[in-house]
Design a protein around this motif. Structure first.
Motif: not given
Length: 181
Positions: A33-53, A58-62, A162-164
């Motif tokens: 949260g050092e860069k604000g709430e919006d930056a925190m939420a956006s970073a969390a989504k980008s990080w997690s989507v990268w990991e999920g990808s 076999i990569v699931p659909a987007k 671990s879900f494969e």
């Protein structure tokens, strides 16, 4: 790949420079949260989507990835935990649970667990945790192995998750093998 581009574009160049070129450190600042709430939420989504990808062979659909990994609560919790793991390591700055890189593989430390039955299940195409790590641990355990102690290594045709199905199968087999007869 496009997923990597999405991951890196989240961090402005000045923030990356301030973090000595480390995306992990730059993301950490945002996830705390050092860069604000919006930056925190956006970073969390980008990080997690990268990991999920990157975690499955076999990569699931987007849409499927976004449905799970981009949710507000999940992405923030997941990204913070993972980033904390990467940045809060041992005394030599190594990530993880141990005081230094390779700590578990030191003979002195490995000998403490050599008598514990062990089953390692590793995805052959895991780009998150390379199969060489599992192989090295298994090989060293074999050298210290006590008689009649189960120490198995299963390399399966999967990625990291671990879900494969193949990983699930081997984890269930391993768990069942420890059940008293």
């Amino acid at each position: 790949p496009a997923e990597w581009e999405d991951f890196v574009k989240e961090i402005p160049s000045d923030e990356l420079e301030d973090a000595d070129g480390s995306y992990i450190a730059a993301y950490g600042r945002r996830l705390r949260g050092e860069k604000g709430e919006d930056a925190m939420a956006s970073a969390a989504k980008s990080w997690s989507v990268w990991e999920g990808s990157t975690s499955r062979l076999i990569v699931p659909a987007k849409e499927s990835i976004l449905g799970k990994w981009a949710g507000d609560d999940f992405s923030l919790a997941f990204a913070r935990i993972e980033n904390h793991y990467f940045t809060s390591g041992g005394t030599d700055g190594a990530p993880g649970f141990f005081p230094k890189e390779g700590w578990l593989l030191d003979d002195e430390n490995l000998s403490k667990i050599a008598s514990i039955p062990t089953v390692i299940v590793q995805g052959r195409y895991d780009v998150v945790c390379p199969a060489t790590s599992a192989y090295e641990l298994h090989t060293k355990l074999q050298k210290l192995k006590k008689k009649d102690i189960q120490q198995d290594l299963h390399i399966v045709t999967t990625g990291h998750s671990s879900f494969e199905p193949d990983i699930i199968e081997k984890l269930v087999e391993a768990t069942d093998s420890f059940r008293p007869v």
